[in-house]
Design a protein around this motif. Structure first.
Motif, PDB file in Angstrom:
ATOM      1  N   LYS A  12       0.775  -1.103   0.033  1.00  0.00           N
ATOM      2  CA  LYS A  12      -0.052   0.096   0.131  1.00  0.00           C
ATOM      3  C   LYS A  12       0.929   1.226  -0.181  1.00  0.00           C
ATOM      4  O   LYS A  12       0.281   2.221  -0.567  1.00  0.00           O
ATOM      5  CB  LYS A  12      -0.972   0.140   1.291  1.00  0.00           C
ATOM      6  N   VAL A  16      -0.810   2.763  -5.492  1.00  0.00           N
ATOM      7  CA  VAL A  16      -2.158   3.349  -5.080  1.00  0.00           C
ATOM      8  C   VAL A  16      -3.201   2.109  -5.857  1.00  0.00           C
ATOM      9  O   VAL A  16      -3.159   2.235  -6.855  1.00  0.00           O
ATOM     10  CB  VAL A  16      -2.330   4.545  -5.697  1.00  0.00           C
ATOM     11  N   VAL A  18      -6.952   1.166  -6.623  1.00  0.00           N
ATOM     12  CA  VAL A  18      -8.280   1.929  -7.016  1.00  0.00           C
ATOM     13  C   VAL A  18      -9.158   0.999  -7.189  1.00  0.00           C
ATOM     14  O   VAL A  18      -8.892  -0.267  -7.919  1.00  0.00           O
ATOM     15  CB  VAL A  18      -7.850   2.730  -7.991  1.00  0.00           C
ATOM     16  N   ARG A  47      -2.325  10.326  -5.448  1.00  0.00           N
ATOM     17  CA  ARG A  47      -3.482  10.507  -4.749  1.00  0.00           C
ATOM     18  C   ARG A  47      -4.053  11.827  -4.660  1.00  0.00           C
ATOM     19  O   ARG A  47      -5.248  12.085  -4.554  1.00  0.00           O
ATOM     20  CB  ARG A  47      -2.876   9.912  -2.923  1.00  0.00           C
ATOM     21  N   LEU A  50      -6.199  12.293  -7.759  1.00  0.00           N
ATOM     22  CA  LEU A  50      -7.375  11.524  -7.629  1.00  0.00           C
ATOM     23  C   LEU A  50      -8.329  12.735  -6.704  1.00  0.00           C
ATOM     24  O   LEU A  50      -9.476  12.620  -7.093  1.00  0.00           O
ATOM     25  CB  LEU A  50      -7.218  10.131  -7.137  1.00  0.00           C
ATOM     26  N   SER A  51      -7.684  13.106  -5.703  1.00  0.00           N
ATOM     27  CA  SER A  51      -8.816  13.897  -5.073  1.00  0.00           C
ATOM     28  C   SER A  51      -9.113  15.099  -5.620  1.00  0.00           C
ATOM     29  O   SER A  51     -10.109  15.820  -5.393  1.00  0.00           O
ATOM     30  CB  SER A  51      -8.040  14.421  -3.587  1.00  0.00           C
ATOM     31  N   LEU A  78     -10.402   5.561  -4.875  1.00  0.00           N
ATOM     32  CA  LEU A  78      -9.250   4.938  -3.958  1.00  0.00           C
ATOM     33  C   LEU A  78     -10.061   3.652  -3.153  1.00  0.00           C
ATOM     34  O   LEU A  78     -11.222   3.791  -2.650  1.00  0.00           O
ATOM     35  CB  LEU A  78      -8.786   5.877  -3.051  1.00  0.00           C
ATOM     36  N   GLU A  80      -9.458   2.130  -0.573  1.00  0.00           N
ATOM     37  CA  GLU A  80      -9.430   2.348   0.860  1.00  0.00           C
ATOM     38  C   GLU A  80     -10.678   3.047   1.236  1.00  0.00           C
ATOM     39  O   GLU A  80     -11.222   3.342   2.416  1.00  0.00           O
ATOM     40  CB  GLU A  80      -8.229   3.084   1.640  1.00  0.00           C
ATOM     41  N   GLU A  81     -11.170   4.071   0.502  1.00  0.00           N
ATOM     42  CA  GLU A  81     -12.434   4.896   0.461  1.00  0.00           C
ATOM     43  C   GLU A  81     -13.632   4.186   0.347  1.00  0.00           C
ATOM     44  O   GLU A  81     -14.695   4.628   0.563  1.00  0.00           O
ATOM     45  CB  GLU A  81     -12.249   6.170  -0.036  1.00  0.00           C
TER      46      GLU A  81
END
Length: 206
Positions: A12, A16, A18, A47, A50-51, A78, A80-81
C-alpha cells in the motif's frame, strides 16, 4: 505483525489501489474490479490528483494483469475509501458499495467488456448478482438505418455538432427553394419575362 499484514502494508505504501468504475447509471455502478495506478509520479502525487478528480491514469488490473487506459473507464476511486457490502466480501462478490456516505448498487463488468466503447446494460446471474453486458441495440439500429448502397455521405442524425447542424440547415434551405420553384410559382420562360423578345425572333434557316 504477521508476514502477510507486513507485505500488504508495504504494498500500500508503494502503490495506489483503486476501484475501476466503467459506467455510472445513477445509483448503479458498473465495476471492472481493483487495480493499481501506473505512470510517472509519486504515490502522494497520484493520490492528490485523484482527490482533484483527475482520473487520467493507466491502471494495471489485479485480474488478468491487463492495463486499462483512461478512455476505457469512467472513474477511479481509492480502494481504501470504498466500503463493500456485504461487509468483508471480495470486490467481485459485492452487491453494493458505499463511497463518501452514499450507497450504490454494483454490476460486475467482465473482462470482455473492459475495452468495450458502447453502453452497458445489466442482467442477473443465478447467484443474484448483477452482471454487465454489451448493449448492442443502438449498433443494430444504426446498421438497419444505414443504406445498402450510396454514392454520397450523409450526416448521422445522432450527431448534433454545429457543423452538421449548419449543413442540415443549408440543405433544408436549398430544398425549400427548389420545392417552391417547382410548386405554386411556375418558372417563367424568357419570352414571358421579356415580351419584346417576340419581335426579335429570327426566322428559321433552311
Amino acid at each position: 505483525m504477521p508476514l502477510s499484514s507486513l507485505r500488504n502494508q508495504l504494498f500500500k505504501q508503494r502503490h495506489v489501489e483503486v476501484l475501476v468504475i466503467k459506467q455510472i447509471d445513477g445509483e448503479l455502478l458498473h465495476v471492472c474490479g481493483v487495480g493499481v495506478l501506473e505512470g510517472s509520479g509519486s504515490v502522494n502525487h497520484k493520490r492528490r490528483e485523484l482527490s482533484r478528480d483527475n482520473h487520467a491514469f493507466p491502471v494495471r488490473m489485479h485480474e488478468g494483469n491487463q492495463v486499462l487506459q483512461p478512455q476505457d473507464f469512467n472513474r477511479l476511486v481509492l480502494l481504501e475509501e470504498v466500503q463493500l457490502h456485504p461487509r468483508g466480501c471480495r470486490p467481485k462478490e459485492a452487491v453494493s458499495l458505499e463511497v463518501e456516505g452514499h450507497r450504490y448498487r454494483v454490476a460486475h463488468t467482465p473482462m470482455r467488456c473492459w475495452h468495450f466503447k458502447g453502453l452497458l446494460k445489466i442482467e442477473r446471474t443465478q447467484q443474484g448478482l448483477l452482471l454487465s453486458t454489451e448493449d448492442m441495440s443502438l449498433i443494430r439500429a444504426k446498421a438497419l438505418r444505414r443504406p445498402t448502397a450510396s454514392t454520397t455521405t450523409s450526416v448521422s442524425p445522432d450527431r448534433t455538432s454545429p457543423l452538421s447542424s449548419w449543413r442540415n440547415g443549408d440543405t433544408r434551405s436549398r430544398t425549400g427553394q427548389q420545392g417552391q420553384g417547382a410548386g405554386t410559382t411556375p418558372r417563367k420562360t424568357p419570352l414571358e419575362l421579356y415580351p419584346g423578345a417576340r419581335e426579335l425572333e429570327l426566322e428559321p434557316k433552311y
